[in-house]
Write a protein that holds these residues in place. Structure first.
Motif, PDB file in Angstrom:
ATOM      1  N   LEU A 187       0.553  -1.265  -0.038  1.00 25.31           N
ATOM      2  CA  LEU A 187      -0.025   0.084  -0.166  1.00 25.31           C
ATOM      3  C   LEU A 187       0.989   1.095   0.120  1.00 25.31           C
ATOM      4  O   LEU A 187       0.691   2.264  -0.616  1.00 25.31           O
ATOM      5  N   SER A 188       2.077   1.097   0.880  1.00 29.83           N
ATOM      6  CA  SER A 188       2.846   2.368   0.776  1.00 29.83           C
ATOM      7  C   SER A 188       3.719   2.542  -0.395  1.00 29.83           C
ATOM      8  O   SER A 188       4.403   3.554  -0.539  1.00 29.83           O
ATOM      9  N   THR A 189       4.035   1.625  -1.229  1.00 30.14           N
ATOM     10  CA  THR A 189       5.125   1.731  -2.495  1.00 30.14           C
ATOM     11  C   THR A 189       4.149   1.606  -4.046  1.00 30.14           C
ATOM     12  O   THR A 189       4.183   2.585  -4.643  1.00 30.14           O
ATOM     13  N   MET A 190       3.749   0.291  -4.021  1.00 25.88           N
ATOM     14  CA  MET A 190       3.099   0.155  -5.130  1.00 25.88           C
ATOM     15  C   MET A 190       1.692   0.739  -5.668  1.00 25.88           C
ATOM     16  O   MET A 190       1.629   1.130  -6.847  1.00 25.88           O
ATOM     17  N   VAL A 191       0.987   1.081  -4.511  1.00 26.02           N
ATOM     18  CA  VAL A 191      -0.281   1.801  -4.839  1.00 26.02           C
ATOM     19  C   VAL A 191       0.141   3.010  -5.251  1.00 26.02           C
ATOM     20  O   VAL A 191      -0.672   3.685  -6.344  1.00 26.02           O
ATOM     21  N   PRO A 192       0.952   3.853  -4.558  1.00 27.11           N
ATOM     22  CA  PRO A 192       1.315   5.019  -5.181  1.00 27.11           C
ATOM     23  C   PRO A 192       2.122   5.207  -6.542  1.00 27.11           C
ATOM     24  O   PRO A 192       1.748   6.126  -7.013  1.00 27.11           O
ATOM     25  N   TYR A 193       2.805   4.012  -6.805  1.00 25.45           N
ATOM     26  CA  TYR A 193       3.124   4.040  -8.053  1.00 25.45           C
ATOM     27  C   TYR A 193       2.198   3.803  -9.049  1.00 25.45           C
ATOM     28  O   TYR A 193       2.297   4.239 -10.445  1.00 25.45           O
ATOM     29  N   TRP A 194       1.057   3.006  -8.906  1.00 25.09           N
ATOM     30  CA  TRP A 194       0.166   3.041  -9.815  1.00 25.09           C
ATOM     31  C   TRP A 194      -0.752   4.132  -9.760  1.00 25.09           C
ATOM     32  O   TRP A 194      -1.174   4.580 -11.013  1.00 25.09           O
ATOM     33  N   ASN A 195      -1.049   5.081  -8.513  1.00 26.39           N
ATOM     34  CA  ASN A 195      -1.719   6.061  -8.654  1.00 26.39           C
ATOM     35  C   ASN A 195      -1.091   7.295  -9.437  1.00 26.39           C
ATOM     36  O   ASN A 195      -1.528   7.975 -10.266  1.00 26.39           O
ATOM     37  N   TRP A 196       0.110   7.564  -9.056  1.00 29.21           N
ATOM     38  CA  TRP A 196       0.982   8.815  -9.410  1.00 29.21           C
ATOM     39  C   TRP A 196       1.727   8.389 -10.589  1.00 29.21           C
ATOM     40  O   TRP A 196       1.532   9.393 -11.622  1.00 29.21           O
ATOM     41  N   TYR A 197       2.324   7.301 -11.042  1.00 25.33           N
ATOM     42  CA  TYR A 197       3.298   7.147 -11.924  1.00 25.33           C
ATOM     43  C   TYR A 197       2.473   6.325 -13.041  1.00 25.33           C
ATOM     44  O   TYR A 197       3.225   5.689 -13.974  1.00 25.33           O
ATOM     45  N   ARG A 198       1.439   5.751 -12.985  1.00 22.98           N
ATOM     46  CA  ARG A 198       0.460   5.026 -13.967  1.00 22.98           C
ATOM     47  C   ARG A 198       1.312   3.684 -14.048  1.00 22.98           C
ATOM     48  O   ARG A 198       0.920   3.132 -15.236  1.00 22.98           O
ATOM     49  N   PHE A 199       1.494   3.063 -13.208  1.00 27.93           N
ATOM     50  CA  PHE A 199       2.121   1.732 -13.262  1.00 27.93           C
ATOM     51  C   PHE A 199       0.860   0.851 -13.580  1.00 27.93           C
ATOM     52  O   PHE A 199      -0.251   1.127 -12.943  1.00 27.93           O
ATOM     53  N   PRO A 200       0.871  -0.030 -14.723  1.00 32.63           N
ATOM     54  CA  PRO A 200      -0.361  -0.951 -14.765  1.00 32.63           C
ATOM     55  C   PRO A 200      -0.998  -1.582 -13.738  1.00 32.63           C
ATOM     56  O   PRO A 200      -0.327  -2.073 -12.665  1.00 32.63           O
ATOM     57  N   ALA A 201      -2.257  -1.528 -13.783  1.00 32.40           N
ATOM     58  CA  ALA A 201      -3.092  -2.218 -12.431  1.00 32.40           C
ATOM     59  C   ALA A 201      -2.545  -3.747 -12.389  1.00 32.40           C
ATOM     60  O   ALA A 201      -2.385  -3.945 -11.269  1.00 32.40           O
ATOM     61  N   SER A 202      -2.665  -4.321 -13.601  1.00 35.89           N
ATOM     62  CA  SER A 202      -2.191  -5.727 -13.599  1.00 35.89           C
ATOM     63  C   SER A 202      -0.832  -5.980 -12.824  1.00 35.89           C
ATOM     64  O   SER A 202      -0.593  -6.742 -12.092  1.00 35.89           O
ATOM     65  N   PHE A 203       0.128  -5.200 -13.052  1.00 35.24           N
ATOM     66  CA  PHE A 203       1.469  -4.975 -12.403  1.00 35.24           C
ATOM     67  C   PHE A 203       1.624  -4.967 -10.924  1.00 35.24           C
ATOM     68  O   PHE A 203       1.898  -5.694 -10.169  1.00 35.24           O
ATOM     69  N   THR A 204       0.563  -3.728 -10.695  1.00 34.20           N
ATOM     70  CA  THR A 204       0.358  -3.655  -9.159  1.00 34.20           C
ATOM     71  C   THR A 204      -0.430  -4.720  -8.495  1.00 34.20           C
ATOM     72  O   THR A 204       0.239  -4.897  -7.342  1.00 34.20           O
ATOM     73  N   VAL A 205      -1.277  -5.177  -8.991  1.00 35.76           N
ATOM     74  CA  VAL A 205      -2.119  -6.330  -8.358  1.00 35.76           C
ATOM     75  C   VAL A 205      -1.121  -7.575  -8.162  1.00 35.76           C
ATOM     76  O   VAL A 205      -1.034  -8.135  -7.259  1.00 35.76           O
ATOM     77  N   ALA A 206      -0.531  -7.858  -9.137  1.00 35.39           N
ATOM     78  CA  ALA A 206       0.465  -8.961  -9.188  1.00 35.39           C
ATOM     79  C   ALA A 206       1.712  -8.637  -8.300  1.00 35.39           C
ATOM     80  O   ALA A 206       2.049  -9.728  -7.541  1.00 35.39           O
ATOM     81  N   ALA A 207       2.290  -7.714  -7.979  1.00 36.18           N
ATOM     82  CA  ALA A 207       3.179  -7.255  -6.978  1.00 36.18           C
ATOM     83  C   ALA A 207       2.715  -7.412  -5.693  1.00 36.18           C
ATOM     84  O   ALA A 207       3.283  -7.920  -4.886  1.00 36.18           O
TER      85      ALA A 207
END
Length: 191
Positions: free
Chosen positions: A144-164
């Motif tokens: 929640l403190s690293t990958m979700v902000p990368y998804w939110n702010w830097y547009r990391f793919p949702a599939s990448f974020t969920v897999a992480a």
């Protein structure tokens, strides 16, 4: 000594799980795609990004421009009509076929994270289940403190974020089980 051994156990479990998750299950690759014209993109990077290694975000709105209403409007129009890119850039390149250093760094990172978890698992009064819950909670916290902000702010793919998130949660639950078992096996049993 039991904390250090628990950290080594946790680091090894996480390292092995990471290899399985990436190489056998493909959890490290969702949302990552090859470029349509790699050579064309690579040849334009030096001209477009220069010689300074770092992270580049395109299109760019610099911190100074954020206070200029006209610049913000122009950026909004450009951003709405242009592709978006988040690029980790090494102008000199790096041969990633030599995996010794990155693998060693990964194992060290996993082991240091397991050391933090092992210290917390040694809090008096925690049984196996609570230690395991702590491992899961730490995995969710980190995600929640690293990958979700990368998804939110830097547009990391949702599939990448969920897999992480899945990779971290499963890995730390597996490591947490082994660590909780090791830490708890030497504790005196309540009468």
């Amino acid at each position: 000594m039991r904390i250090l051994i628990a950290a080594l156990i946790g680091g090894i479990v996480m390292f092995v799980w990471g290899a399985v998750a990436h190489m056998a299950l493909g959890l490290g690759n969702p949302g990552i795609h090859p470029p349509a014209h790699e050579d064309m993109v690579l040849s334009s990077l030096h001209e477009g990004l220069g010689t300074e290694p770092g992270v580049y975000i395109l299109p760019w709105l610099g911190p100074d421009a954020m206070h200029d209403e006209a610049a913000v409007r122009a950026y909004g129009a450009k951003a709405g009509a242009s592709p978006y890119a988040w690029v980790v850039y090494l102008p000199q390149g790096e041969d990633m076929t030599h995996m010794g250093r990155p693998l060693g760094t990964q194992w060290l990172s996993d082991t240091l994270a397991a050391l933090v978890l092992a210290v917390l698992m040694c809090v008096p009064g925690l049984g196996f289940r609570r230690r395991l819950l702590l491992a899961g909670a730490m995995a969710v916290f980190a995600w929640l403190s690293t990958m979700v902000p990368y998804w939110n702010w830097y547009r990391f793919p949702a599939s990448f974020t969920v897999a992480a998130g899945a990779e971290q949660l499963v890995g730390w639950l597996l490591a947490g089980m082994a660590m909780a078992w090791w830490i708890g096996r030497r504790e005196p049993r309540a009468a």
